[in-house]
Each structure stands twice: as structure tokens, then as C-alpha cells.
Design an enzyme around this catalytic site. Structure first.
Site, PDB file in Angstrom:
ATOM      1  N   HIS A 199      -7.449   9.596  -1.909  1.00 47.34           N
ATOM      2  CA  HIS A 199      -6.772   9.624  -0.738  1.00 47.34           C
ATOM      3  C   HIS A 199      -7.427  10.025   0.383  1.00 47.34           C
ATOM      4  O   HIS A 199      -7.516   9.599   1.503  1.00 47.34           O
ATOM      5  CB  HIS A 199      -5.492  10.154  -0.811  1.00 47.34           C
ATOM      6  CG  HIS A 199      -4.354   9.795   0.157  1.00 47.34           C
ATOM      7  ND1 HIS A 199      -2.927  10.027  -0.118  1.00 47.34           N
ATOM      8  CD2 HIS A 199      -4.618   9.282   1.549  1.00 47.34           C
ATOM      9  CE1 HIS A 199      -2.349   9.398   0.904  1.00 47.34           C
ATOM     10  NE2 HIS A 199      -3.216   9.101   1.866  1.00 47.34           N
ATOM     11  N   ASP A 206       1.020  -1.251  -0.209  1.00 44.17           N
ATOM     12  CA  ASP A 206      -0.024   0.115   0.060  1.00 44.17           C
ATOM     13  C   ASP A 206       0.907   1.213  -0.119  1.00 44.17           C
ATOM     14  O   ASP A 206       1.456   1.730   1.133  1.00 44.17           O
ATOM     15  CB  ASP A 206      -0.925   0.007   1.259  1.00 44.17           C
ATOM     16  CG  ASP A 206      -1.624   1.159   1.365  1.00 44.17           C
ATOM     17  OD1 ASP A 206      -2.787   1.117   0.585  1.00 44.17           O
ATOM     18  OD2 ASP A 206      -1.463   2.122   1.847  1.00 44.17           O
ATOM     19  N   TYR A 227       3.343   9.677  -0.508  1.00 50.44           N
ATOM     20  CA  TYR A 227       4.273   9.033   0.184  1.00 50.44           C
ATOM     21  C   TYR A 227       5.713   9.186  -0.301  1.00 50.44           C
ATOM     22  O   TYR A 227       6.879   9.083   0.270  1.00 50.44           O
ATOM     23  CB  TYR A 227       4.121   7.682   0.418  1.00 50.44           C
ATOM     24  CG  TYR A 227       2.931   7.204   1.176  1.00 50.44           C
ATOM     25  CD1 TYR A 227       2.037   8.228   1.636  1.00 50.44           C
ATOM     26  CD2 TYR A 227       2.343   5.913   1.445  1.00 50.44           C
ATOM     27  CE1 TYR A 227       0.700   7.829   2.208  1.00 50.44           C
ATOM     28  CE2 TYR A 227       1.264   5.626   1.890  1.00 50.44           C
ATOM     29  CZ  TYR A 227       0.532   6.683   2.259  1.00 50.44           C
ATOM     30  OH  TYR A 227      -0.875   6.170   3.109  1.00 50.44           O
ATOM     31  N   LYS A 254      -2.562   5.963  -4.544  1.00 48.69           N
ATOM     32  CA  LYS A 254      -3.546   6.788  -4.183  1.00 48.69           C
ATOM     33  C   LYS A 254      -3.552   8.143  -4.533  1.00 48.69           C
ATOM     34  O   LYS A 254      -2.171   8.506  -5.114  1.00 48.69           O
ATOM     35  CB  LYS A 254      -3.773   7.055  -2.512  1.00 48.69           C
ATOM     36  CG  LYS A 254      -3.751   5.859  -1.793  1.00 48.69           C
ATOM     37  CD  LYS A 254      -3.875   5.964  -0.509  1.00 48.69           C
ATOM     38  CE  LYS A 254      -3.534   4.639   0.272  1.00 48.69           C
ATOM     39  NZ  LYS A 254      -2.265   4.509   0.803  1.00 48.69           N
TER      40      LYS A 254
END
Ligand code: NDP
Length: 275
Positions: free
Chosen positions: A112, A49, A54, A79
Site C-alpha cells: 500500500h 480495487d 479499507y 493491498k
């Protein structure tokens, strides 16, 4: 309930998604993400994930490629970040994620956060990507019931997944019941309460099975039919977190853990965030 390590749930569109995955929030893209993904795959994880936000999709993609496991055996979630929401900007952001990951088809693409006045348009873009075959499943993250109702009413597809903060202090009962009623698979973020595992009941239950508090919580996720994605950069912890398929909590133990709920969030409130 017995579930094997590699066992999957079947999403509403028939796509299989592993019950256990590795979360990689805060994992750096300087080699750490690649190392972390490689060691997790060695430990048996078959689902990762990540998210554009990120900033580690490049390393995640490299870790998957270097693992020696066929691409189609690894389930990849990413996302669309808040700043990229809207129809055209989502399509562009997805292309960027796909390029960084170095994969043709993403297994699961999520919105997200439910950015006000944007998320239904963003959902239209996800539906297009799904129809065109660039993603195998589409879903949302941090959506409350009213956000879900909005996309269900205005969209063509019901989200297949909702990834939300979920752990013993935040059991999301109403949201979970609603999701079940619409065949939306719940997925737990911060399942380990970001490492805040110091609850006597978790240690007591774990002692009975020779398991740690982390393993008890992750097993509890599975028995509540929630996908779980613990994050760890530490190979020994990755193995520990994956070693949850050889014991089962009793219904009483599941209920005891459910009773820890305090509606307590470690992360932001989806009805009140400003990013
Ligand atoms: P987790 O609840 O998974 O906890 C991670 C922390 O716990 C790390 O500090 C890790 O340390 C530590 N840890 C891991 N395993 C153990 C263990 N067995 N015993 C003790 N400590 C342990 O937190 P996250 O917030 O990272 O959530 C998991 C994933 O969910 C994220 O990585 C991300 O993929 C996703 N997420 C999604 C969000 C969203 O908005 N959609 C928001 C937040 C997270 P170490 O790594 O040093 O081993």
C-alpha cells in the site's frame, strides 16, 4: 485510440487487467460495500480495487459472489497495509485478506505505501505469494522512482503495477516515463480529484462530446495508458464513469488537460508520510 468497455491492458507477466475498475476507499462494510460492488458489476465493471485498510473486503467479496458473474471474470486487487509490512506479517495479512474476500487467488496484490526499512522485505513476501500461485500479479502503490529502484535491485521480479495519485493536477511525468521504461503499468488513484472536477477546460471539452468533466478525465487516463479506478457509491455515477468508451479526445485535448498539471496532491506525499 478505441478501447471497449471490457478491454484490458496486458501486464508484464501476461496477465490481463481491465483499464477501468471501481475504487472502494471509504465505502463501509455494513452492506454498502456489497451493494456498491453489485451495482458496479451490473454497470459493466470487471475490476474492483480494495485494501485491507479499507475494512470492507468482506462486503466486496460478498458483492462479487452475489453478482452472478463468474469469479474469474472479475479482477480483484487488494493491498498490504503499512502496519503489516515485513515478511512473515505480510504472509499473515494476506491470508486474512483472502479469507475476508472469500476468494482463493487474488488477481493483484500491492504494497500500500513504501514504509521505510520495511518495503523490500514486504516485496519478498509478495514474490513468494506470486511464485506459489496465490496471486496472479504483484505490484506496489505510492512508490516514487527511488522506491521502485530499490525493489528492482533487490527483488526477483519487477513490480507489474504502481498505483499512485494521478489526475490532471498531478500528472507524474517523470514517474510515468520511468514506469514505462520498466514495463510497470501505472494505475491512477483519486482519478476524479476526489470530486473536485470544477475546471472550465474539462467542461468545455466535455460539451463538445456530450460528456461530463468526470468522463473527460477518465477518458484522458485511458489515452495516457493509465488504469483508472474511480470510486462512486452512486449507481448513476458508476454508469456515467463507465461510459467513456464511445468517444476519443484529440491529441490537442489530451495535451490541454496534461497542461493543467500543478504537481498538486490531494493525498499524502509518499516521501513524507507518518502512518
Ligand atoms: P475519486 O477521485 O475516485 O473520487 C471519488 C469522489 O468523487 C466521491 O466523493 C464520489 O462520490 C465522487 N464522484 C464519483 N463519480 C463522480 C462523478 N461522475 N461526478 C462527480 N463526482 C463523482 O477518489 P478516491 O480517493 O476514492 O480514489 C479512487 C480509488 O483509488 C479509491 O476508492 C481507492 O480504491 C483508490 N485509492 C488508493 C489509494 C492508495 O494509497 N493506493 C489512496 C486513495 C485512493 P460518491 O461516491 O458519493 O458518488
Amino acid at each position: 485510440m478505441t478501447i471497449a468497455r471490457t478491454e484490458s491492458t496486458t501486464l508484464s507477466n501476461g496477465v490481463k487487467m481491465p483499464w477501468l475498475g471501481l475504487g472502494v476507499w471509504k465505502v463501509k462494510d455494513d452492506g454498502e460495500a456489497e451493494r456498491t460492488v453489485t451495482s458496479a458489476i451490473e454497470a459493466g465493471y470487471r475490476s474492483i480495487d480494495t485494501a485491507a485498510a479499507y475494512n470492507n473486503e468482506t462486503g466486496v467479496g460478498a458483492g462479487i459472489r452475489n453478482s452472478g458473474i463468474a469469479r474469474e471474470e472479475i479482477f480483484v486487487t487488494t493491498k498490504i497495509w503499512n502496519a503489516h509490512q515485513g515478511y512473515e506479517s505480510t504472509l499473515t495479512a494476506f491470508e486474512d485478506s483472502r479469507r475476508k474476500l472469500g476468494i482463493d487467488v487474488v488477481d493483484l496484490l500491492l504494497i500500500h505505501w513504501p514504509v521505510k526499512d520495511k518495503y523490500t522485505e514486504t516485496w519478498r513476501a509478495l514474490e513468494k505469494l506470486y511464485r506459489d500461485g496465490y496471486v496472479r500479479a504483484i505490484g506496489v502503490s505510492n512508490f516514487q522512482i527511488h522506491h521502485l529502484r530499490d525493489v528492482i535491485e533487490t527483488g526477483e521480479f519487477v513490480p507489474m503495477v504502481n498505483q499512485v495519485e494521478y489526475h490532471p493536477l498531478l500528472t507524474q511525468n517523470e514517474l510515468h516515463s520511468f514506469a514505462k521504461s520498466r514495463n510497470i503499468q501505472l494505475m491512477a488513484w483519486s482519478p476524479l480529484m476526489q470530486g473536485n472536477l470544477d475546471h472550465a477546460i474539462l467542461a468545455d471539452i466535455g460539451a463538445k462530446y456530450g460528456k461530463t468533466p468526470a468522463q473527460v478525465v477518465l477518458r484522458w487516463d485511458l489515452q495516457n495508458e493509465v488504469i483508472t479506478i474511480p470510486k462512486s457509491v452512486t449507481p448513476a455515477r458508476q454508469q456515467e464513469n463507465a461510459d467513456i468508451f464511445d468517444f476519443a479526445l484529440t491529441p490537442e485535448e489530451v495535451a490541454q488537460i496534461n497542461a493543467l498539471n500543478r504537481d498538486q496532491r490531494f493525498g499524502p506525499d509518499p516521501d513524507n508520510f507518518n502512518f
